[in-house]
Structures are given as structure tokens and as C-alpha cells.
Design an enzyme around this catalytic site. Structure first.
Site, PDB file in Angstrom:
ATOM      1  N   GLU A  87       0.764  -1.273  -0.051  1.00  0.00           N
ATOM      2  CA  GLU A  87      -0.139   0.004  -0.012  1.00  0.00           C
ATOM      3  C   GLU A  87       0.854   1.242  -0.040  1.00  0.00           C
ATOM      4  O   GLU A  87       1.939   1.431   0.990  1.00  0.00           O
ATOM      5  CB  GLU A  87      -1.018  -0.111   1.285  1.00  0.00           C
ATOM      6  CG  GLU A  87      -1.500   1.386   1.608  1.00  0.00           C
ATOM      7  CD  GLU A  87      -2.634   1.817   0.599  1.00  0.00           C
ATOM      8  OE1 GLU A  87      -3.379   0.922   0.049  1.00  0.00           O
ATOM      9  OE2 GLU A  87      -2.231   2.888   0.233  1.00  0.00           O
ATOM     10  N   HIS A  95     -25.625  -1.151   1.487  1.00  0.00           N
ATOM     11  CA  HIS A  95     -26.777  -1.220   0.448  1.00  0.00           C
ATOM     12  C   HIS A  95     -27.453  -2.580   0.277  1.00  0.00           C
ATOM     13  O   HIS A  95     -26.851  -3.506   0.519  1.00  0.00           O
ATOM     14  CB  HIS A  95     -26.300  -0.703  -1.120  1.00  0.00           C
ATOM     15  CG  HIS A  95     -25.627   0.604  -1.125  1.00  0.00           C
ATOM     16  ND1 HIS A  95     -26.417   1.643  -1.221  1.00  0.00           N
ATOM     17  CD2 HIS A  95     -24.686   1.223  -1.258  1.00  0.00           C
ATOM     18  CE1 HIS A  95     -25.882   2.909  -1.056  1.00  0.00           C
ATOM     19  NE2 HIS A  95     -24.519   2.463  -1.257  1.00  0.00           N
ATOM     20  N   SER A 144     -20.062   7.140   2.275  1.00  0.00           N
ATOM     21  CA  SER A 144     -21.400   7.379   3.323  1.00  0.00           C
ATOM     22  C   SER A 144     -21.220   6.339   4.255  1.00  0.00           C
ATOM     23  O   SER A 144     -22.183   6.508   5.341  1.00  0.00           O
ATOM     24  CB  SER A 144     -22.462   7.200   2.524  1.00  0.00           C
ATOM     25  OG  SER A 144     -22.643   8.275   1.405  1.00  0.00           O
ATOM     26  N   VAL A 162       3.758   1.292  -5.300  1.00  0.00           N
ATOM     27  CA  VAL A 162       4.342   0.309  -6.434  1.00  0.00           C
ATOM     28  C   VAL A 162       4.650   0.980  -7.624  1.00  0.00           C
ATOM     29  O   VAL A 162       3.963   1.991  -8.188  1.00  0.00           O
ATOM     30  CB  VAL A 162       3.108  -0.615  -6.888  1.00  0.00           C
ATOM     31  CG1 VAL A 162       3.593  -1.572  -8.194  1.00  0.00           C
ATOM     32  CG2 VAL A 162       2.741  -1.659  -5.726  1.00  0.00           C
ATOM     33  N   ILE A 179     -14.244  -0.670  -8.773  1.00  0.00           N
ATOM     34  CA  ILE A 179     -15.342  -1.011  -7.696  1.00  0.00           C
ATOM     35  C   ILE A 179     -15.457   0.150  -7.179  1.00  0.00           C
ATOM     36  O   ILE A 179     -14.891   0.491  -6.159  1.00  0.00           O
ATOM     37  CB  ILE A 179     -14.150  -2.114  -6.709  1.00  0.00           C
ATOM     38  CG1 ILE A 179     -13.538  -3.066  -7.763  1.00  0.00           C
ATOM     39  CG2 ILE A 179     -15.124  -2.776  -5.816  1.00  0.00           C
ATOM     40  CD1 ILE A 179     -14.242  -4.071  -8.426  1.00  0.00           C
ATOM     41  N   GLU A 180     -16.493   0.705  -7.628  1.00  0.00           N
ATOM     42  CA  GLU A 180     -17.452   1.931  -6.790  1.00  0.00           C
ATOM     43  C   GLU A 180     -18.268   1.340  -6.050  1.00  0.00           C
ATOM     44  O   GLU A 180     -18.310   0.175  -5.775  1.00  0.00           O
ATOM     45  CB  GLU A 180     -17.463   3.137  -7.946  1.00  0.00           C
ATOM     46  CG  GLU A 180     -18.407   2.603  -9.087  1.00  0.00           C
ATOM     47  CD  GLU A 180     -19.036   3.672  -9.799  1.00  0.00           C
ATOM     48  OE1 GLU A 180     -19.605   4.482  -9.169  1.00  0.00           O
ATOM     49  OE2 GLU A 180     -19.275   3.818 -11.026  1.00  0.00           O
ATOM     50  N   CYS A 196      -7.943  17.542  22.166  1.00  0.00           N
ATOM     51  CA  CYS A 196      -7.066  16.445  22.349  1.00  0.00           C
ATOM     52  C   CYS A 196      -5.836  16.092  21.487  1.00  0.00           C
ATOM     53  O   CYS A 196      -5.018  15.432  22.034  1.00  0.00           O
ATOM     54  CB  CYS A 196      -8.100  15.054  22.142  1.00  0.00           C
ATOM     55  SG  CYS A 196      -8.533  14.918  20.251  1.00  0.00           S
TER      56      CYS A 196
END
Lengths: 500, 417
Positions: free
Chosen positions: A47, A65, A61, A186, A358-359, A465
Site C-alpha cells: 500500500e 446497500h 457514506s 508500487v 469497484i465503486e 485532544c
């Protein structure tokens, strides 16, 4: 920042060999890693950000779903419905809060009624359970004050904290043997012989039999590294406003307007979060950059107007923050709308499992996507279940402040760190902050603490904080001013000592 | 097991300047068991990070630093043997004056004879003012920067822009300049500064830091760390004037764009909040709409000077003690006070008419050669105070004798020529 359970780059040593390397530690990459960690495989996740779930997975959100919106037979329809049904058990194992609060899709006028009926039929064809068309009277019972002609009620729509879920998947994968390489972008992917070699900008090299592309908004880039030019991602930004918790009680279910054709999203709406805030949004703008997480005064103004319409008691001081996320859309602006997910085991590049576009509903579908990828991987490398696989995370679900006074008193009696409140707005304890600092993936940024312990997420946005957290990290963990990052490399919070 | 149960006379929530003065006053007014609950690890509150001087000119006729000013009260708290609970956070208060608090020693529930709310205020954030653009590191509220620099020896940046001209922003502009940072300027959206005139002189002019009025920050730039801000001029309606935008390179933006009284606990207790102040609606004893719950200091309304906070807290502490020992007689009727022309708010919002009162107020905009006038229901003048200069940054406190309140059934306070 220092403490890291994830792997550090080791230059010069021999290139580590893996069965599966996953590029991208968003919700999809982590769901796949966690699913594959059931089997005796050597797995790594690479990552580029300093933590998991820093892109779209944290910037949405947080809605599970039901699956009414997608064409029967499409991957989105199938994986959404399947993913939704897997979520409850998965969240129980991972100690992640989930609430099936249902959703009303509201028709405001007669012309929208056919859309409602069509959605119901489509949802039923997709296997969505419990769909009903409700009269205003029944709508009112579910959501006092809701206006509209009729509404389609989907009881399996739910809410979840998307980054908490993503982090929990990653922690579970890590504890079951997956290696995480964070902060490793990457740069190059090559296929030589039967194996892939992945190289990062910092010089990390990984060799793997199977390569999974879960790079989200950057998935087309990864494709191109392997000579696959079939896909283009058109980044489409959604901006949100975050509302103060004191308005949370106004929403008991989700309310969406009936959808209109050709739109890239589902329309601006109010979404309650599992932590009690309300989100207004998202908007829909195609943008140039896949990581252009800015907000704009034009959209914020529009969201504010819409928010006031949907929630008349909303005042300016109730808006505590804005943020944006990027949809990994395959549909170009001139086409609009949605295209189906691409999830394929490439025959032209054997061993490459490719996920593109992939939405929404990616979050909901993630557990089902993981299973689908597992089946693809099983055709490439043999899968043997590990007897030592441990599905549960050992921790409390939710936060100290969600417990009764009696339960809180018991916890403080057991561990005094629970008695010290560090974050005033969200009433987060020192114990919860320490657990976040000492999490198995490690902490390299203040945002990593925010997404784990919920500090700095309240109405004062860290005014109270942040100094306390800085003090804990300096005094108890030996941090120096230059060790603090906001979120990614280069995002130094401080420039040094005032006086040496 | 559950929380430990306790009973106290006056419980003061907050050990900053308001809480300290209220506790001292409550004890002096005859309540024997006064307790201060403070969430920090020491008393003094925000004064601890205010290392500059200028505190106490009214109260002690001396220019003290924040910690020195606090110490004067902390000494009294100790001399009077007032109990203090440090590192203790109040989790909730209800309308029966039951307080749930948490500390490392455990959870406890206190039944209080009277409660003084003295929680102070918090700073308005970037999110609260809809600051558009990216979300880089290097954006701080002025008070957070003050804490990090003065209490933790951490430098927040090298090239700074200050958004808003509130007092903490002005103080921090000077503080950064003193530590070698380049302070590019202070940008204030209003046509006049929000901070005190003395701070404009001592913190900006004396250090050559420019103040840009009717100008504001309209966008942040930079992905990882702040690279700069776009500033632009605004018109009377605070709308950006197109074409006036310019880019200011900087790695730090400090926000000094307002303070918000911290009334989440008060709301939970059922205390009615006055939108004009963001604080509780109070009577002339500083009692809120919840019986036996009093409010003072910045949680009641944002003050300009700590001296005024102490004065107000003296009064809240006094009446809280009277209430706790059962010596406060209930009122049958009140005289409402409302802000009139040119006045942003008045406080208290209602008075008994049976005792002298101090009316606090702020004007809506800068004015010269005017008078603050209080009039009754018939337009008859109750008091008149002439002022050479009036400024919203300056809080006014006007004493009104009870003799002047005879026959008054309502009052309006306005600015007149």
C-alpha cells in the site's frame, strides 16, 4: 512516526517470495487478504499510504446497500446482495458496529412512482429480502417528518463505519499471517516466467505467483504496468458535510430521493453514521486527479442548502467538517451512470487477478468480492485451510462512551487508563488511545489514531485532544516533533523544537 | 459495582479562571464543601498556556502573565482548603444536579447542592468556517498552536499566515515572530479587527506584521504539508470580490476565527441556551434556566479580559453558595432585558429588580461618541453611559443601582447618539 507492526523496507536482503501479493489496502484489498488468510498461503499487501483504508474506503457514506439499484445478473447486483448478507457475521467476528436501519427511497411526485416499482421488481429479482412500498403513514412511523408520495422500504440497508471495518479486516489478516507493506508505492510490475515481480519507489521488491490488483482509483495504472490497456478510471469526486452528533437523533432510517437516470451517484441525501453524526452528500463531479480530495466552496454551499432543506433544524454551527472521496468510475463523464465491476482472472497474463471500477456498492460487496477472488485464486494456487486461522478479533465492540455508567465503572476499576478522558467531544479514554497507538499494524500518522480511536473527530476537531495526544506520544513513546505526520509522508505536523 | 456516590455543596465544573474565582467566592460565601472538577492535570485552565502578560490590570492593578494570574487564585483555593479533583472529566450532568465524572480513581456520581458551570469555550475550526481546498498538515487553531509552542516546546511552522484577528491569533502572530518564524500577515474578513486595540498595537504594529481588513483566506493549497493559501478581498456582504485573489506561500495557517462557549454538558442538563451569546440564559444571580445551576466565564459568553471573568465568577460562586445552603429566596417575577439598536447582546437576560446589577454587553460594530442607554417599557431612561469609542472587541460592564429599577417591567439597552 515510529511504532509499526507492518513490514519495513529491507534493502539488500533477498526478495521475499509470496503466493499472493495484493496491491492496495482499501476495503477490497483487505477483505481479500483476510479471506485468503484462512489458507496456508504466503500473502502480502502493498500500500502506498502509511495506513490501510486511506483512500475511498475512508471517504464514503458508510452505507451497506440492499442491492435494489443494480441490473439483475450484474456483478454489482450479485455481489451486493451476497456481501450484505455476509456483513453481519463478519462484523460480529471483527467486533465492528453495524446497524441495519433500513432505507426509504422516496417518490416526491407521480412521475417517480414507476421508478419506485421498477426498483422493487429489480431488487426482488436480485434477491433483496423484505422490500415494501409504503404509504406516507407508514413512512412517518419509520422516519418522522419525512415528506413524499410513497417510498420503497428496504430493511436490509444498513450503516457501518467504513474505515473501522477496513482496519479490522487488515488487523485480522495481519494476525492470521498476512504481511503488510505500508508507505510503499508500487512503481513497476513485471511478469517473468511463472512469477510476478513488484517493485516500489523505495526499492522494495516482492515476488509472487498470484498478483491481485485492488488499487481502486489507481487500478487502471496497475493494469497498464502489465501492458493491459483495456481500462480507464474517471475519478469522480463526492463532497460531504459532517454534522454535529446532537442532530443524530433526527434520523432513524436512511432517506434517499428516487434516482434519476444518467446520474453518477444516488443524489444528495442525509446519512446517519454508526457513531451518531449525520453526513450530507455526496456531490458528483468528475475531477482530474484520482486523489484530488479537496472540497470546494461552491459544493459546500450547495450541500448546506440541501442539508437545510432536508433537516430544517440545521444551523451553520452544526456543521463540523467537510471531506471528499473519489469514485473509481469506468463510465466517462459523457456516458454518466454506472458500469459493472470488472473482476477477472486474466488469461493473457496468467496469475493476474484484476479488479477495476469497484465503486459503490464496493464496501457492501467487499466480503463477496473476497470470496469470488478466493475462487479465482484457488484455480491458480492450491488452497489448504489453516487449522490455526482465528476469525475473531479480541476486543470490545464500540467505544467506552457507549457503555452504561455501571459498565464504565467496572472497566475503570480494572484498568485506570479507562478513567482518563483524552478526547472530550467523543469522550475517548486514554486506554483507547493507547490501544490505537499499539495496534498490530502500527501507527505512522495522527490520522491512524483518529480512524482507530475516534479522537479528533468531534466538534472541536482535535482542539482539545491533539495537544494531549502529542504529549502522550512524546512522553510515553519517545516521539520527537519531526516524527509526527498528519497522514502521508511529507505531511509533517511540526518543524522542530521551539528552543533546544 | 457502579460509580461511587458522593454528596457536595457547590460543585464547580472547570478549574480555569472562572471556576477558580467561583469556588473561592462560594467558600467565602458560606458553603463549606466546595469542589472543583478539572479535566486537566493542573488548575488554571487556558491561562497556563498564556505566557504573555497583561492579565490582572483591573483586578490586581498589575500586568501579570497567565500562570501568575491563575496562581493568585490557586493560592486562595489552597488556603481555603477547597477540594480539587484533577484529571477528572465530567461525563454528564442532569437537571437534578447529579454529575457523573470519570478519573483514573474511578467513576463517581455527585449530588450537588448547586452547580457552577465554568467549562470555558473552544475555538472555531477550519471545518466550522467551510474552509475550502485540500487538507494538508500545518493548519491549526491559534490556541492549539499556543499550547504546542508554549507548553510542549514544539514549533508548528516557519512561514505563517493568520486567518482572523481574534486576540489569540494576534498574540500568536507575535509569538511566532519572536521565535523566528516569518509571519506573512493577518487576514480579517470584517472591515475592523476582532481583537482588542491594545493587541493590534503590541502584537502587530510593534512587530511590523501587516493586518489586512475585509480580506480572507479562500483556499488552502498543498497535499501533504500546506504550501500556501489564496486570499481575496470581500465586499460588505462578505462575498469574495472576483479578481482580488492572490496566492501567499506559507507552511502554516493559524485560525483565530471565533470562540464557541462549550455548552454540551449544559444542554444535556436542560439549560436553555441564548443564541446571541451561545451561552446559558441567566438571571441577575447568574442562575440558568435549571434551578441551582449557575454559569460564568467564557462558557456563559466570550469575554475580552480575564479580569471580567473573575468578577463575574465571584458573583456566580456567591449565589451558588447561597442556593446550596438554602438561603436564596425564589423569585416570583423577572424584568426581561433585551439588546436594542447597535447592541449585539446583553447579559443577564432577566433580572429581579431587587438588587444592583451589572449588565455585560457588546456593541454590534465600531462607533464613536455615542452613549449606551437603558430604557424601560415606556421609553424612560434607566441609565446612560457616554463612550468616546465603542468596539465589538471590547466587552462593556455597566453597573445599575436597584433604585433605578423601580417601576421597570422590561428593559432595552441600545446605542444612542
Amino acid at each position: 512516526m515510529g511504532n509499526s507492526g507492518a513490514k519495513e523496507t529491507t534493502s539488500g536482503s533477498s526478495t521475499p517470495q509470496y503466493d499472493v501479493v495484493i496491491i492496495g489496502a482499501g476495503v477490497v484489498g483487505n477483505a481479500i487478504a483476510r479471506e485468503l488468510s484462512r489458507y496456508a498461503l504466503r500473502i502480502a499487501v502493498v500500500e502506498k499510504e502509511l495506513d490501510v483504508g486511506m483512500g475511498t474506503s475512508a471517504r464514503n457514506s458508510g452505507v451497506l446497500h440492499s442491492g435494489i439499484h443494480y441490473k439483475p445478473g450484474s456483478l454489482r447486483a450479485k455481489l451486493n446482495v451476497e456481501g450484505n448478507s455476509l456483513m453481519e457475521g463478519l462484523c460480529r467476528e471483527l467486533k465492528v458496529k453495524i446497524q441495519y436501519i433500513g432505507k426509504l427511497t422516496v417518490a416526491a411526485e407521480d412521475e417517480e412512482m414507476p421508478t419506485l416499482h421498477a426498483l422493487k421488481e429489480q431488487g426482488e429479482a436480485n434477491g433483496v429480502p423484505g422490500l415494501e412500498i409504503l404509504d406516507p403513514e407508514d413512512m412517518e412511523k419509520l422516519q418522522p417528518g419525512v415528506r413524499g408520495l410513497k417510498a420503497l422500504f428496504s430493511p436490509t440497508t444498513g450503516i457501518i463505519c467504513p474505515y473501522t471495518f477496513t482496519i479490522a479486516l487488515a488487523e485480522s489478516a495481519l494476525l492470521n499471517g498476512v504481511d503488510y507493506f505500508l508507505g510503499e508505492e508500487v512503481r513497476e510490475v513485471k511478469r517473468n516466467g511463472q512469477k510476478f515481480t513488484v517493485r516500489t519507489r523505495k526499492g522494495l521488491g516482492l515476488v509472487s505467483k498470484v498478483l491481485v490488483n485492488a488499487a481502486g482509483v489507481l487500478s487502471d495504472k496497475v493494469c497498464r504496468m502489465l501492458g493491459i490497456n483495456d481500462y480507464t478510471i474517471y475519478p469522480c469526486r463526492g463532497e460531504y458535510l459532517v454534522l454535529d452528533k446532537r442532530l443524530g437523533h433526527h434520523l432513524s432510517t436512511l432517506v434517499y430521493p428516487a434516482p434519476h437516470k444518467g446520474k453518477a451517484g444516488l443524489g444528495i441525501h442525509l446519512t446517519k453514521t454508526v457513531d451518531g453524526n449525520i453526513l450530507v452528500g455526496p456531490s458528483n463531479e468528475y475531477v482530474d486527479g484520482p486523489e484530488d480530495w479537496a472540497t470546494t466552496s461552491y459544493i459546500m454551499g450547495k450541500l448546506r442548502e440541501e442539508g437545510e432543506k432536508l433537516l430544517p433544524s440545521l444551523t451553520t454551527s452544526d456543521i463540523i467538517r467537510s471531506f471528499s472521496g473519489i469514485r473509481a468510475k469506468q463510465a466517462p463523464p459523457e456516458e454518466g451512470g454506472f458500469r459493472d465491476f470488472v473482476i477477472e482472472s486474466r488469461t493473457d497474463v496468467p496469475g493476474f487477478v484484476n479488479l477495476v471500477g469497484i465503486e459503490s456498492p464496493g464496501l457492501t460487496s467487499s466480503p463477496a468480492i473476497a470470496r469470488m477472488v478466493r475462487d479465482m485464486v484457488s484455480a491458480l494456487v492450491p488452497l489448504r485451510e489453516k487449522p490455526e486461522f482465528k476469525p475473531e478479533l479480541d476486543r470490545m465492540t464500540g467505544y467506552f462512551h457507549e457503555l452504561s455508567a455501571e459498565e464504565q465503572a467496572d472497566l475503570v476499576a480494572k484498568d485506570r487508563d479507562y478513567g482518563e478522558i483524552v478526547c472530550r467531544c467523543e469522550q475517548i479514554t486514554r486506554k483507547e488511545v493507547l490501544e490505537a497507538i499499539e495496534n498490530p499494524l502500527g501507527v505512522k500518522s495522527v490520522t491512524a489514531l483518529k480512524f482507530r480511536a475516534r479522537v479528533m473527530m468531534g466538534r472541536c476537531q482535535g482542539g482539545f485532544c491533539l495537544p494531549k495526544i502529542v504529549r502522550i506520544l512524546q512522553e510515553d513513546f519517545g516521539y520527537r516533533p519531526e516524527d509526527f505526520f498528519l497522514y502521508r509522508e511529507g505531511s509533517h505536523l511540526f518543524t522542530g523544537r521551539v528552543r533546544s | 459495582m457502579g460509580p461511587k456516590e458522593l454528596k457536595k455543596g457547590v460543585v464547580v465544573v472547570g478549574g480555569g479562571p472562572a471556576g477558580l474565582a467561583a469556588a473561592v467566592s462560594a467558600k467565602a460565601s458560606g458553603c463549606d464543601d466546595v469542589v472543583i472538577i478539572e479535566r486537566g492535570r493542573m488548575l488554571g485552565g487556558i491561562l497556563n498556556q498564556c505566557i504573555h502578560d497583561g492579565f490582572g490590570l483591573h483586578r490586581f492593578k498589575e500586568a501579570l502573565s497567565g500562570p501568575e494570574y491563575a496562581q493568585r487564585f490557586i493560592d486562595q483555593v489552597q488556603d481555603l482548603g477547597i477540594e480539587t479533583l484533577l484529571n477528572t472529566m465530567v461525563l454528564s450532568i442532569n437537571d437534578s444536579r447529579e454529575i457523573l465524572a470519570s478519573s483514573r480513581e474511578g467513576l463517581f456520581r455527585i449530588r450537588a447542592g448547586a452547580v457552577v458551570l465554568a467549562m470555558g469555550c473552544r475555538e472555531r475550526t477550519a471545518g466550522a468556517i467551510f474552509l475550502p481546498g485540500t487538507r494538508p498538515a500545518g493548519v491549526y487553531t491559534a490556541g492549539v498552536a499556543q499550547n504546542l509552542i508554549n507548553l510542549q516546546n514544539i514549533m508548528v511552522g516557519e512561514e505563517a499566515v493568520i486567518m482572523g484577528s481574534g486576540d489569540i491569533g494576534l498574540i500568536m502572530a507575535r509569538r511566532l515572530a519572536l521565535e523566528g518564524a516569518s509571519v506573512k500577515g493577518v487576514y480579517e474578513i470584517l472591515p475592523y479587527p476582532s481583537g482588542l486595540p491594545r493587541n493590534i498595537q503590541q502584537c502587530l504594529k510593534d512587530f511590523g506584521i501587516p493586518l489586512h481588513l475585509s480580506t480572507t483566506v479562500v483556499e488552502l493549497h498543498g497535499r501533504a504539508r500546506l504550501k500556501g493559501v489564496t486570499v481575496a478581498r470581500v465586499d460588505e456582504a462578505r462575498r469574495v470580490i472576483q479578481g482580488t485573489e492572490s496566492f501567499i506561500p506559507c507552511d502554516t495557517l493559524l485560525l483565530s476565527v471565533g470562540l464557541i462557549p462549550e455548552n454540551e454538558l449544559s444542554r444535556e442538563a436542560g439549560v436553555a441556551i441564548e443564541p446571541l451569546t451561545g451561552g446559558a440564559l441567566v438571571d441577575d444571580t447568574l442562575m440558568t434556566s435549571v434551578e441551582g445551576v449557575f454559569s460564568c466565564g467564557n462558557v456563559l459568553h466570550v469575554h475580552d479580559l480575564v479580569d471580567h471573568v473573575s468578577e463575574e465568577a465571584d458573583m456566580a460562586g456567591h449565589f451558588a453558595a447561597r442556593f446550596a445552603v438554602g438561603e436564596m429566596k425564589p423569585r416570583d417575577s423577572y424584568i426581561p432585558i433585551a439588546p436594542g439598536r447597535g447592541v449585539r447582546y446583553v447579559l443577564p437576560q432577566k433580572i429581579s429588580g431587587e438588587m444592583d446589577v451589572v449588565i455585560s454587553l457588546r456593541v454590534a460594530e465600531p462607533m464613536e461618541q455615542k452613549a449606551i442607554v437603558g430604557r424601560d417599557q415606556n421609553g424612560r431612561g434607566i441609565f446612560r453611559k457616554k463612550q468616546v469609542k465603542l468596539h465589538p472587541a471590547v466587552m462593556m460592564r455597566i453597573k445599575v443601582k436597584k433604585e433605578k429599577l423601580q417601576g421597570v417591567s422590561s428593559m432595552e439597552v441600545g446605542v444612542e447618539g
